[in-house]
Design an enzyme around this catalytic site. Structure first.
Site, mmCIF file in Angstrom:
data_model
loop_
_atom_site.group_PDB
_atom_site.id
_atom_site.type_symbol
_atom_site.label_atom_id
_atom_site.label_comp_id
_atom_site.label_asym_id
_atom_site.label_seq_id
_atom_site.Cartn_x
_atom_site.Cartn_y
_atom_site.Cartn_z
ATOM 1 N N ARG A 1 -3.189 3.080 -7.277
ATOM 2 C CA ARG A 1 -4.027 2.594 -5.980
ATOM 3 C C ARG A 1 -3.249 1.121 -5.330
ATOM 4 O O ARG A 1 -2.572 0.676 -5.834
ATOM 5 C CB ARG A 1 -5.268 2.315 -6.543
ATOM 6 C CG ARG A 1 -6.005 3.401 -7.042
ATOM 7 C CD ARG A 1 -7.338 3.006 -7.911
ATOM 8 N NE ARG A 1 -6.850 2.258 -8.881
ATOM 9 C CZ ARG A 1 -7.943 1.709 -9.649
ATOM 10 N NH1 ARG A 1 -8.976 1.559 -9.315
ATOM 11 N NH2 ARG A 1 -7.539 0.935 -10.753
ATOM 12 N N ASP A 2 -3.941 0.898 -4.386
ATOM 13 C CA ASP A 2 -3.686 -0.490 -3.707
ATOM 14 C C ASP A 2 -4.338 -1.705 -4.449
ATOM 15 O O ASP A 2 -4.998 -2.200 -3.831
ATOM 16 C CB ASP A 2 -3.824 -0.371 -2.270
ATOM 17 C CG ASP A 2 -3.257 -1.630 -1.770
ATOM 18 O OD1 ASP A 2 -2.432 -2.249 -2.119
ATOM 19 O OD2 ASP A 2 -3.701 -1.953 -0.511
ATOM 20 N N ALA A 3 -4.421 -1.689 -5.673
ATOM 21 C CA ALA A 3 -5.148 -2.663 -6.587
ATOM 22 C C ALA A 3 -4.045 -3.266 -7.208
ATOM 23 O O ALA A 3 -4.405 -3.706 -8.541
ATOM 24 C CB ALA A 3 -6.185 -1.787 -7.308
ATOM 25 N N LEU B 1 0.889 -1.368 -0.137
ATOM 26 C CA LEU B 1 -0.001 0.121 -0.078
ATOM 27 C C LEU B 1 0.845 1.180 -0.050
ATOM 28 O O LEU B 1 0.675 2.087 -1.064
ATOM 29 C CB LEU B 1 -1.095 -0.064 1.291
ATOM 30 C CG LEU B 1 -1.774 1.258 1.374
ATOM 31 C CD1 LEU B 1 -2.534 1.858 0.354
ATOM 32 C CD2 LEU B 1 -2.305 1.241 2.874
#
Length: 112
Positions: free
Chosen positions: A72-74, A63
């Protein structure tokens, strides 16, 4: 007595340093009954600040590294981008670094 295989090749030194760093982090974090804290670092500067502030170690997560790169944390950051950030963090500080690297690394699902 069990046989302990010896590391051979160019990665032998790195494997030994990694094992020593793991033992150091465990010993430092568990050395007394007080709660130990690791400072979150997303870059080398934060790791240096943590060291100078007296933290026993540093933590790097997917993250924090993704957000420092504008993702993004994706799982949008690639494995190479993630590892480059971790290498900078490790190179800039002496205390051990705990890395939370459980992402898919560049295999982000498509959102509509």
């Amino acid at each position: 007595m069990q046989h302990q295989p010896q590391a051979v090749g160019p990665t032998a030194g790195r494997q030994m340093r990694t094992a020593v760093a793991c033992r150091m982090l465990r010993a430092r974090a568990c050395s007394n009954d007080d709660v130990s804290f690791l400072m979150e670092a997303r870059a080398g500067l934060a790791a240096t600040i943590a060291q100078r502030s007296g933290f026993k170690g540093t933590r790097a997560s997917g993250l924090s590294i993704a957000s420092s790169r504008g993702y993004r944390d994706a799982n949008e950051a690639s494995r190479t981008q993630f590892l480059q950030s971790v290498e900078r963090i490790v190179a800039s500080t002496e205390p051990p670094v705990l890395v939370d690297g459980d992402g898919g690394f560049g295999n982000s699902p498509t959102y509509f």
